[in-house]
Design a protein around this motif. Structure first.
Motif, PDB file in Angstrom:
ATOM      1  N   LEU A   1      28.300   0.075  -5.707  1.00 29.25           N
ATOM      2  CA  LEU A   1      28.261   0.933  -6.883  1.00 29.25           C
ATOM      3  C   LEU A   1      29.320   0.442  -7.867  1.00 29.25           C
ATOM      4  N   CYS A   2      28.879   0.152  -9.088  1.00 34.08           N
ATOM      5  CA  CYS A   2      29.785  -0.315 -10.134  1.00 34.08           C
ATOM      6  C   CYS A   2      29.903   0.762 -11.214  1.00 34.08           C
ATOM      7  N   ARG A   3      31.106   0.948 -11.688  1.00 36.24           N
ATOM      8  CA  ARG A   3      31.350   1.860 -12.807  1.00 36.24           C
ATOM      9  C   ARG A   3      31.858   1.022 -13.976  1.00 36.24           C
TER      10      ARG A   3
ATOM     11  N   SER B   1      32.436   5.290 -23.104  1.00 34.63           N
ATOM     12  CA  SER B   1      31.599   5.953 -22.101  1.00 34.63           C
ATOM     13  C   SER B   1      31.644   5.140 -20.819  1.00 34.63           C
ATOM     14  N   ALA B   2      31.131   5.722 -19.765  1.00 36.57           N
ATOM     15  CA  ALA B   2      31.084   5.060 -18.457  1.00 36.57           C
ATOM     16  C   ALA B   2      29.648   5.067 -17.960  1.00 36.57           C
ATOM     17  N   GLU B   3      29.199   3.936 -17.463  1.00 36.33           N
ATOM     18  CA  GLU B   3      27.851   3.794 -16.916  1.00 36.33           C
ATOM     19  C   GLU B   3      27.958   3.322 -15.472  1.00 36.33           C
ATOM     20  N   HIS B   4      27.065   3.809 -14.637  1.00 35.37           N
ATOM     21  CA  HIS B   4      27.049   3.448 -13.222  1.00 35.37           C
ATOM     22  C   HIS B   4      25.859   2.545 -12.942  1.00 35.37           C
ATOM     23  N   LEU B   5      26.113   1.453 -12.231  1.00 38.28           N
ATOM     24  CA  LEU B   5      25.068   0.511 -11.850  1.00 38.28           C
ATOM     25  C   LEU B   5      25.095   0.326 -10.338  1.00 38.28           C
ATOM     26  N   LEU B   6      23.912   0.333  -9.756  1.00 35.64           N
ATOM     27  CA  LEU B   6      23.765   0.086  -8.325  1.00 35.64           C
ATOM     28  C   LEU B   6      23.347  -1.366  -8.154  1.00 35.64           C
ATOM     29  N   THR B   7      24.209  -2.183  -7.546  1.00 39.39           N
ATOM     30  CA  THR B   7      23.970  -3.619  -7.454  1.00 39.39           C
ATOM     31  C   THR B   7      23.871  -4.037  -5.989  1.00 39.39           C
ATOM     32  N   GLY B   8      23.562  -5.323  -5.800  1.00 41.47           N
ATOM     33  CA  GLY B   8      23.435  -5.850  -4.439  1.00 41.47           C
ATOM     34  C   GLY B   8      22.065  -5.571  -3.865  1.00 41.47           C
ATOM     35  N   ALA B   9      22.023  -5.157  -2.617  1.00 44.68           N
ATOM     36  CA  ALA B   9      20.759  -4.873  -1.926  1.00 44.68           C
ATOM     37  C   ALA B   9      20.268  -3.490  -2.354  1.00 44.68           C
ATOM     38  N   VAL B  10      19.562  -3.444  -3.481  1.00 44.90           N
ATOM     39  CA  VAL B  10      19.095  -2.175  -4.041  1.00 44.90           C
ATOM     40  C   VAL B  10      17.812  -1.705  -3.366  1.00 44.90           C
ATOM     41  N   LEU B  11      17.015  -2.646  -2.869  1.00 38.74           N
ATOM     42  CA  LEU B  11      15.693  -2.296  -2.342  1.00 38.74           C
ATOM     43  C   LEU B  11      15.745  -1.268  -1.209  1.00 38.74           C
ATOM     44  N   PRO B  12      16.689  -1.344  -0.254  1.00 33.34           N
ATOM     45  CA  PRO B  12      16.711  -0.318   0.801  1.00 33.34           C
ATOM     46  C   PRO B  12      16.934   1.109   0.285  1.00 33.34           C
ATOM     47  N   LEU B  13      17.548   1.237  -0.898  1.00 27.53           N
ATOM     48  CA  LEU B  13      17.824   2.569  -1.443  1.00 27.53           C
ATOM     49  C   LEU B  13      16.899   2.930  -2.599  1.00 27.53           C
ATOM     50  N   TRP B  14      15.924   2.088  -2.884  1.00 29.38           N
ATOM     51  CA  TRP B  14      15.056   2.321  -4.055  1.00 29.38           C
ATOM     52  C   TRP B  14      14.305   3.645  -3.925  1.00 29.38           C
ATOM     53  N   GLN B  15      13.704   3.881  -2.771  1.00 31.29           N
ATOM     54  CA  GLN B  15      12.947   5.116  -2.585  1.00 31.29           C
ATOM     55  C   GLN B  15      13.857   6.341  -2.650  1.00 31.29           C
TER      56      GLN B  15
ATOM     57  N   GLY C   1      22.043  -4.530 -12.307  1.00 34.67           N
ATOM     58  CA  GLY C   1      21.824  -3.470 -11.333  1.00 34.67           C
ATOM     59  C   GLY C   1      20.952  -2.361 -11.865  1.00 34.67           C
ATOM     60  N   LEU C   2      20.731  -1.386 -11.011  1.00 28.50           N
ATOM     61  CA  LEU C   2      19.913  -0.219 -11.325  1.00 28.50           C
ATOM     62  C   LEU C   2      20.797   0.839 -11.969  1.00 28.50           C
ATOM     63  N   HIS C   3      20.389   1.315 -13.137  1.00 30.17           N
ATOM     64  CA  HIS C   3      21.205   2.269 -13.873  1.00 30.17           C
ATOM     65  C   HIS C   3      21.065   3.665 -13.270  1.00 30.17           C
ATOM     66  N   LEU C   4      22.209   4.318 -13.067  1.00 24.62           N
ATOM     67  CA  LEU C   4      22.243   5.674 -12.519  1.00 24.62           C
ATOM     68  C   LEU C   4      23.089   6.565 -13.409  1.00 24.62           C
ATOM     69  N   GLY C   5      22.669   7.817 -13.535  1.00 21.87           N
ATOM     70  CA  GLY C   5      23.481   8.796 -14.223  1.00 21.87           C
ATOM     71  C   GLY C   5      24.551   9.355 -13.306  1.00 21.87           C
ATOM     72  N   LYS C   6      25.473  10.122 -13.881  1.00 23.77           N
ATOM     73  CA  LYS C   6      26.554  10.686 -13.082  1.00 23.77           C
ATOM     74  C   LYS C   6      26.014  11.622 -12.014  1.00 23.77           C
ATOM     75  N   GLU C   7      25.006  12.440 -12.379  1.00 24.58           N
ATOM     76  CA  GLU C   7      24.402  13.344 -11.401  1.00 24.58           C
ATOM     77  C   GLU C   7      23.680  12.569 -10.306  1.00 24.58           C
ATOM     78  N   ASP C   8      23.059  11.433 -10.685  1.00 24.45           N
ATOM     79  CA  ASP C   8      22.356  10.617  -9.695  1.00 24.45           C
ATOM     80  C   ASP C   8      23.331  10.038  -8.675  1.00 24.45           C
ATOM     81  N   VAL C   9      24.499   9.602  -9.154  1.00 24.08           N
ATOM     82  CA  VAL C   9      25.503   9.027  -8.247  1.00 24.08           C
ATOM     83  C   VAL C   9      25.977  10.079  -7.250  1.00 24.08           C
ATOM     84  N   GLU C  10      26.255  11.280  -7.748  1.00 23.11           N
ATOM     85  CA  GLU C  10      26.709  12.343  -6.850  1.00 23.11           C
ATOM     86  C   GLU C  10      25.642  12.694  -5.831  1.00 23.11           C
TER      87      GLU C  10
END
Length: 659
Positions: A347-349, A500-514, A580-589
């Motif tokens: 997870l990158c911020r 502003s701050a944006e969260h990106l999910l990087t690396g092996a994203v496929l296992p967490l895609w669903q 990476g895959l863009h996530l909102g703050k609520e999505d990260v939590e």
């Protein structure tokens, strides 16, 4: 009658003979346009500068002394056979002897012209398509001549098309296939040199189908007028609708139903079929094609704008750029490790600062002036720093004891040269809190702003103070201050917020895609239930409550946008690339809660399994007489415990060594 024909005497008419001779003289004096291929070769420097790879044996050469055109063998200038002529031309291009290559369809297979690392000529290729083939597959085959493996750089593609709407059908198909080629090779539809520009040619999309159906509805006059920002040719909507119906009927698209008052009826096979529509357009005159296709393209742009507002537009990989892009402290951090492969998901911020300081904007303006001088463009008088003439923002100046003070908007405008070809001068806009604001037309700039004088731009002058005020204001939640209507009704406003701050999910994203998709769907459903019929305060949104209605509309758009997964790429200030895959703050939590719950569930399952194994093994230990003596275990007890031990410790089931 037969005898009369046999006895007929032919008479030579001198008048007709004279007319024939005049026609022959006029024909000989005609200056016909040159062969397009030969003319192009001559414009590029002649056969000594151009590598021609075609299927013809001869080329036409005009004698400078007599003016006559002669056909000469192409191989007369090269010491090779006709069969190997194209290969010899290819070698001359790849070696750098000739820097221009002209290829026809006859030579579009089996020829490699990429910037090969093994060739002397490793200049970046610019592939210009003068005439698109009728088949998209053949077009891709031609594009593949300059885009192959082992190349030092990817080519640039330029597709030349006429304003005729029918030809856009082939450009659309080729652009779609070309972007797919980039996605296969690089994992990004914009990987090829002209991927971004080719997207404008790709109109065979769901937005294109919606625009086509809208055009049909407008032709039926089902709508009172066109979509927003769509110009009607001639200005009369009903007249244009009648014109569109006549054009479509003339090419076999629908017919008038006399039983229903000559109402135009269109078979369902035409609805949403953009290629079929473009094919039928080719049966119209050029002027009719231009009018009908211009209306379709503007409707398509309106559909795309509406899809972007809803958050349903597929933009592919979105580039994130700003004045400063940095990784936040403590990131990236691992949030998941795949048990089977060991691949990690991080997870990158990303902290983004879109603001631009006054000194920085002056440097950009000076750099733009130098670029104009180097490229031969005029530095227009409109380039510079402007302030608004109408004061629309009353902000609170904390440094002045909390008293209200009026501050004009301020911006930096630099001209966009390519808009000259469109007949409208547009300017790129930089504001203190956003270095890439939406562009403005010259008319809007001149009407609502005034340009600052050099004295006002001096150190400590009016320009610097105003710019600094809005730059500092960008650190607050929004530039509206306490008067923000959206925040007053419980909403979120980010207008003018430069950091502003944006969260990106990087690396092996496929296992967490669903998992991420399920989180987005759940958030969208929850937002829909909370905003359906009520605003944030529980009051019904009505036209009389404008702020509440605006907040209700904003919440609805956010709800739709949350359902779309976006892939974002950016370049950090230190040069590192992040994708990476863009996530909102609520999505990260929500994701961290689900991952924590999953880990806890696995621990509970393992603990339960160990307790069950312990319960099964206890009677056997009591029978052996020594529960604490591991040497007294029976063979049955060993068989029950070894598999459990190997699973818990991830050990090898044969040797027992940990993996």
């Amino acid at each position: 009658a037969a005898n009369d024909a046999a006895n007929e005497i032919l008479v030579r008419n001198p008048y007709l003979v004279h007319i024939r001779d005049l026609l022959l003289e006029a024909t000989e004096s005609l200056q016909l346009p040159p062969n397009p291929l030969d003319h192009l070769v001559d414009l590029c420097g002649g056969p000594s500068k151009v590598a021609e790879m075609t299927g013809r044996e001869r080329r036409l050469v005009r004698c400078l002394e007599t003016g006559n055109v002669e056909a000469k063998l192409r191989r007369s200038q090269l010491d090779t056979t006709q069969k190997l002529l194209n290969m010899a031309e290819r070698e001359s291009f790849q070696s750098g002897e000739k820097l221009i290559a002209i290829i026809s369809e006859a030579a579009s297979t089996g020829v490699s012209l990429q910037a090969d690392k093994r060739a002397r000529n490793q200049r970046r290729r610019c592939h210009i398509t003068l005439e698109l083939p009728w088949s998209a597959d053949k077009a891709i085959q031609q594009f593949g001549r300059s885009h192959r493996s082992n190349q030092s750089s990817a080519p640039l593609y330029q597709i030349l098309v006429t304003p005729c709407g029918g030809e856009r059908r082939f450009a659309s198909a080729a652009a779609k296939r070309l972007q797919s080629l980039g996605a296969l090779l690089k994992g990004d539809r914009r990987a090829l040199g002209a991927g971004v520009d080719l997207r404008a040619f790709d109109i065979d999309t769901k937005e294109g189908a919606a625009a086509l159906n809208r055009l049909y509805d407008d032709a039926r006059e089902k709508n009172p007028g066109p979509m927003p920002n769509v110009r009607v040719p001639g200005g009369d909507f009903k007249r244009f609708a009648a014109f569109a119906r006549r054009c479509l009927v003339s090419v076999g698209m629908g017919q008038a139903n006399r039983a229903k008052g000559n109402a135009w009826e269109l078979p369902k096979k035409f609805e949403g079929k953009v290629p079929l529509f473009l094919n039928r357009l080719m049966g119209l005159s050029v002027d009719q094609q231009k009018l009908l296709f211009a209306y379709f393209t503007e409707t398509h742009e309106a559909e795309v704008a509406e899809a972007k507002a809803r958050g349903t537009f597929d933009e592919g990989v979105v580039s994130l750029s700003a004045e400063s892009v940095a990784m936040s402290e403590g990131y990236p951090r691992v949030v998941h490790t795949d048990e089977s492969s060991g691949a990690t998901t991080e997870l990158c911020r990303i902290t983004i600062d879109r603001g631009v300081t006054f000194a920085r904007v002056l440097d950009k303006l000076a750099e733009f002036r130098r670029t104009c001088a180097e490229t031969g463009h005029d530095f227009a008088n409109e380039n510079g720093i402007w302030v608004s003439t109408k004061i629309t923002a009353k902000e609170r100046d904390d440094s002045n004891g909390g008293a209200e003070t009026s501050r004009p908007w301020i911006l930096c405008a630099t001209e966009i040269w390519r808009t000259h070809a469109l007949g409208r001068r547009m300017f790129r806009i930089r504001r203190p809190y956003n270095s890439d604001s939406p562009s403005l037309a010259r008319e809007h700039l001149m009407k609502n702003y005034r340009k600052l004088t050099p004295e006002e731009l001096g150190t400590g002058g009016f320009g610097e103070l105003t710019w600094k005020f809005w730059y500092d204001r960008g650190m607050e939640p929004c530039i509206h201050g306490d008067r923000c209507g959206r925040r007053a009704h419980g909403g979120v406003c980010k207008v003018g917020r430069r950091v502003s701050a944006e969260h990106l999910l990087t690396g092996a994203v496929l296992p967490l895609w669903q998992t991420v998709a399920a989180i987005r769907d759940s958030a969208r459903r929850d937002a829909g239930r909370s905003t359906r019929g009520n605003n944030a305060n529980g009051a019904m949104a009505s036209p009389t409550n404008n702020a509440a209605a605006a907040q209700h509309l904003h919440n609805d758009r956010e709800r739709r946008r949350k359902g779309v997964l976006r892939v974002v790429r950016t370049k950090l200030d230190d040069g590192a690339l992040v994708l990476g895959l863009h996530l909102g703050k609520e999505d990260v939590e929500a994701l961290e809660r689900r991952l924590a719950d999953a880990v806890e569930t696995v621990r509970e399952r393992r603990a339960s399994q160990m307790e069950e194994d312990e319960r099964l093994n206890s009677p056997m230990r009591r029978e052996s007489g020594d529960e604490n003596d591991a040497g007294g275990l029976s063979e049955v007890d060993v068989e029950l415990r070894e598999p459990e031990l190997s699973v818990c410790l991830n050990g090898d089931p044969v040797t027992g060594d940990a993996v």
